[in-house]
Design an enzyme around this catalytic site. Structure first.
Site, PDB file in Angstrom:
ATOM      1  N   ARG A  19       0.767  -1.270  -0.068  1.00 60.97           N
ATOM      2  CA  ARG A  19      -0.083   0.102   0.202  1.00 60.97           C
ATOM      3  C   ARG A  19       0.980   1.314   0.117  1.00 60.97           C
ATOM      4  O   ARG A  19       0.328   2.383  -0.022  1.00 60.97           O
ATOM      5  CB  ARG A  19      -1.022   0.147   1.163  1.00 60.97           C
ATOM      6  CG  ARG A  19      -2.145  -1.021   0.925  1.00 60.97           C
ATOM      7  CD  ARG A  19      -3.187  -0.936   2.068  1.00 60.97           C
ATOM      8  NE  ARG A  19      -2.558  -2.063   3.421  1.00 60.97           N
ATOM      9  CZ  ARG A  19      -3.050  -1.997   4.241  1.00 60.97           C
ATOM     10  NH1 ARG A  19      -3.924  -1.162   4.714  1.00 60.97           N
ATOM     11  NH2 ARG A  19      -2.511  -2.757   5.350  1.00 60.97           N
ATOM     12  N   TYR A 372      30.319  33.283  -5.271  1.00 65.77           N
ATOM     13  CA  TYR A 372      30.560  32.057  -5.046  1.00 65.77           C
ATOM     14  C   TYR A 372      31.798  31.749  -4.554  1.00 65.77           C
ATOM     15  O   TYR A 372      32.983  32.173  -4.930  1.00 65.77           O
ATOM     16  CB  TYR A 372      30.396  31.298  -6.576  1.00 65.77           C
ATOM     17  CG  TYR A 372      31.064  29.541  -6.328  1.00 65.77           C
ATOM     18  CD1 TYR A 372      30.052  29.014  -5.411  1.00 65.77           C
ATOM     19  CD2 TYR A 372      31.858  29.265  -6.682  1.00 65.77           C
ATOM     20  CE1 TYR A 372      30.527  27.485  -5.384  1.00 65.77           C
ATOM     21  CE2 TYR A 372      32.530  28.221  -6.773  1.00 65.77           C
ATOM     22  CZ  TYR A 372      31.600  27.163  -5.969  1.00 65.77           C
ATOM     23  OH  TYR A 372      32.118  25.781  -5.534  1.00 65.77           O
ATOM     24  N   ALA A 386      31.232  42.252  -3.193  1.00 64.06           N
ATOM     25  CA  ALA A 386      29.862  41.750  -3.791  1.00 64.06           C
ATOM     26  C   ALA A 386      30.263  41.314  -5.169  1.00 64.06           C
ATOM     27  O   ALA A 386      31.006  41.743  -5.867  1.00 64.06           O
ATOM     28  CB  ALA A 386      28.870  43.033  -3.846  1.00 64.06           C
TER      29      ALA A 386
END
Ligand code: UD1
Ligand code: CA
Length: 487
Positions: A19, A372, A386
């Site tokens: 089930r 990154y 940044a």
């Protein structure tokens, strides 16, 4: 846990779980960060039995491999064909040396069954001097379960399955949970006498009860009040219900330990997570695996932390982290992705839209925006501007990058690995750094700016841009504006 440890605990887990409609064996489905069978063997293991046996069948290779990982003390025994709970128990006993003492039988798909409940069963079994003690529950809707049959003196005389029960027997609301304590000899004798003369043509473990009664052995029942403890999982609806209840219990436990859970309905904490007091969990926070959160840290809203260590007083918001170490007082988020091997030091920062992998960001170092950082070491107090990208992968190999203490990498730079920016160095904004930058140096690695005067008037005549330029120049016209080259 107790001086009278059971000789064996047998966990039945050979069923297919049709089930669930899944290619994954039923008992490997997880709630609270552990598979169903892991919950079962963890509870059983706390009783410190001499033998812990799991009967496997469907998906036996996967289940056996999983058990070796999560419960190396549990022995898997294969039931080739699922001929019934009695057959499964027989196979388990056949795999063990001759036993004396108590044998507990339980299921692999009952994840809220705790060691405390099992211990209560063992204690009741011993106190009543029983040969068989059945753990039962009184259910409002007993449909589907085996019913506990009692004689005129209220003594248990047997268990009848739903499919074999008469109308009258089906009105009984006391059900067999499927968890038992047996005297080993009584169990062996009962199992030897089982037959398949029933609606399902199976060898029913439940028939051992009637055989014991026929042999005038003491048979008793112990009712659990907490019916969740014996709730089995047969489909995904039950899986979700059991998961929610497990989570509710986990959160309640942590709240009683001093953790603030702002919205229990949207906070999910795995059973192996640990939290200190005065941790705050904001809404929509999922803590998984072996995540730990130290005192005073605030996690959430909207966080998924997997196997992550969060230091005291850190703040993590809108972040996804796997295998990361976030130092005390560090700041993470919003929209931050920390991947395995990321280590943020004390007071370090991984800000908005920042992804970090396998990197060490030392104390007070900051990666505040849109970056990154992969396979890098960022020194203490360094600032990564940044939009900085650490290009760690050349398509073939991954190389390391280091940025020294208190160095400053200007915005929109690319650090092409392997490369080193030493302590106390600067990288000018927009640079692509491919060679070492020494201490105290400023590296500038980009095209020089060149302004071409009058270009708009000549090449974009009649545009609104030209008009704006004209208006901007008008008041300054007599200031003797010259063609400039540098800003
Ligand atoms: C069983 C009990 C029933 C009880 C219910 C509680 C019997 C005959 N009936 O019914 O009285 O109310 O549990 O949930 O025991 N399994 C094996 N090998 C087998 C058959 C089953 O390992 O050959 C395992 C299954 O994987 C499962 C457990 O035993 O974990 C119970 O089997 P299941 O078929 O679900 O028993 P029920 O019909 O629910
Ligand atoms: Ca069942």
């Amino acid at each position: 846990m107790s001086p009278d440890r059971p000789a064996a605990v047998v966990v039945l887990a050979a069923g297919e779980g049709t089930r669930m409609k899944s290619s994954i064996p039923k008992v490997l489905h997880a709630v609270g960060g552990r598979s169903l069978v892991h919950h079962a063997v963890a509870a059983a293991g706390e009783l410190e039995p001499d033998h812990l046996v799991v009967v496997v069948g469907h998906g036996r290779d996967e289940v056996t491999a999983h058990l070796a990982e999560v419960a190396p003390k549990a022995a898997a025994v294969v039931q080739e064909e699922q001929l019934g709970t009695g057959h499964a128990t027989r196979i388990a006993l056949e795999a063990l040396p001759p036993l004396t003492g108590t044998v507990v039988v339980t299921y692999g798909d009952v994840p809220l069954l705790t060691a405390e409940v099992l211990q209560g069963l063992l204690d009741g079994h011993a106190a009543q001097g029983n040969a068989v003690t059945v753990l039962t529950a009184h259910l409002a809707d007993p449909t589907g379960y085996g019913r506990v049959l009692r004689g005129d003196d209220d003594q248990v005389v047997g268990i009848v399955e739903q499919k074999d029960a008469t109308e009258k027997q089906r009105t009984v609301r006391e059900v067999n949970s499927g968890v038992y304590a047996f005297d080993a000899a009584t169990l062996r004798a009962g199992l030897a006498r089982l037959d398949t003369d029933n609606a399902q043509g199976e060898l029913y473990l439940t028939d051992v009860v009637a055989h014991a009664v026929a042999d005038r052995a003491r048979v008793g029942a112990l009712a659990v009040l907490d019916t969740w403890a014996v709730e089995g999982v047969n489909d995904r609806v039950q899986l979700a219900a059991v998961h929610r209840e497990l989570n509710r219990r986990t959160l309640e436990r942590w709240m009683r330990e001093g953790v603030a859970v702002i919205d229990p309905a949207t906070t999910w904490v795995d059973v192996d997570v640990t939290l200190d007091r005065d941790v705050v969990l904001e809404p929509n926070t999922l803590l998984r695996g072996r995540t730990t959160v130290a005192t005073g840290a605030v996690v959430g809203p909207n966080c998924l932390l997997v196997d992550t260590e969060v230091g005291a007083g850190a703040q993590v918001t809108n972040a996804t982290t796997y295998g990361a170490e976030i130092g005390p007082e560090a700041r993470v988020g919003p929209y931050t992705f920390l991947r395995p091997g990321t280590r943020l030091g004390r007071g370090a920062k991984a800000g908005g839209f920042v992804e970090i992998k396998a990197s060490d960001v030392a104390d007070d170092a900051k990666v505040p925006h849109l970056s990154y950082v992969g396979d890098a070491t960022i020194g203490e107090g360094a600032n990564i501007g940044a939009g900085t990208i650490v290009a760690n992968y050349d398509g073939v190999t991954k190389s390391r990058t280091s940025v020294g203490r208190h160095s400053f990498v200007g915005s929109d730079s690319v650090l092409v690995a392997p490369v080193e920016v030493a302590d106390g160095a600067y990288v000018a904004a927009g640079s692509t750094i491919t060679g070492r930058v020494g201490p105290g140096e400023l590296a500038v690695a980009r095209g020089r700016q060149r302004n071409i005067a009058g270009w708009v008037a000549r090449r974009r005549k009649g545009t609104r841009t030209a008009e704006a330029a004209e208006q901007a120049e008008a008041p300054r016209a007599d200031a003797g504006h010259e063609e400039g080259s540098d800003a």
